[in-house]
Design a protein around this motif. Structure first.
Motif, mmCIF file in Angstrom:
data_model
loop_
_atom_site.group_PDB
_atom_site.id
_atom_site.type_symbol
_atom_site.label_atom_id
_atom_site.label_comp_id
_atom_site.label_asym_id
_atom_site.label_seq_id
_atom_site.Cartn_x
_atom_site.Cartn_y
_atom_site.Cartn_z
ATOM 1 N N ARG A 194 34.988 45.736 43.962
ATOM 2 C CA ARG A 194 35.062 46.888 43.292
ATOM 3 C C ARG A 194 33.998 47.065 43.682
ATOM 4 N N ARG A 220 34.100 51.491 40.865
ATOM 5 C CA ARG A 220 35.684 51.233 40.664
ATOM 6 C C ARG A 220 36.063 50.826 41.842
ATOM 7 N N VAL A 260 41.369 52.621 40.280
ATOM 8 C CA VAL A 260 40.869 52.337 38.891
ATOM 9 C C VAL A 260 39.540 52.347 38.411
ATOM 10 N N TYR A 308 36.097 51.771 36.124
ATOM 11 C CA TYR A 308 35.371 50.786 35.092
ATOM 12 C C TYR A 308 33.998 51.733 35.162
ATOM 13 N N GLY A 365 38.801 49.773 31.654
ATOM 14 C CA GLY A 365 39.493 50.919 33.157
ATOM 15 C C GLY A 365 40.234 52.326 32.646
#
Length: 125
Positions: A44, A37, A92, A94, A118
């Motif tokens: 990330r 995320r 977001v 992923y 995402g």
């Protein structure tokens, strides 16, 4: 090779969401699938990973006891059940794939080459 995420959305703190990652074009059973995320302005980070063959899992400390990662080999899908969501889970999300669970866990996101597009998770307070 393609990874397609689904299931993001807006939820209140304390609520739940279930994310799914469907893989195609790769030997699913020979891969590890991970959820990462990225929040606005932040790097990330790894959230949870699963080795499809062995079922071995990893959870970041921040999500232990709240998130559960599972796999469905018949559907080439990995799901992330997220319970008791907190505003700090907003990001977001992923999914990523790698042939090595240990490389995913130890090397981190910079060394991964297979990513989904995402899906946004927003947790309101």
């Amino acid at each position: 090779v393609q990874l397609v995420e689904s299931g993001g959305g807006l939820v209140q703190a304390g609520g739940s969401l279930r994310l799914s990652c469907e893989a195609s074009g790769l030997p699913f059973d020979d891969y590890a699938i991970g959820w990462f995320r990225q929040a606005p302005g932040k790097e990330r980070e790894g959230v949870s990973y699963i080795d499809i063959n062995t079922g071995m899992t990893y959870y970041a400390d921040s999500v232990k006891g709240r998130f559960t990662i599972t796999r469905d080999n018949a559907k080439n899908t990995v799901s992330l059940q997220m319970n008791n969501l907190k505003p700090e889970d907003t990001a977001v999300y992923y999914c990523a794939a790698d042939p090595s669970f240990f490389r995913m866990a130890e090397a981190g996101y910079r060394y991964l080459n297979i990513w989904g597009q995402g899906t946004l998770v927003t947790v309101s307070s």
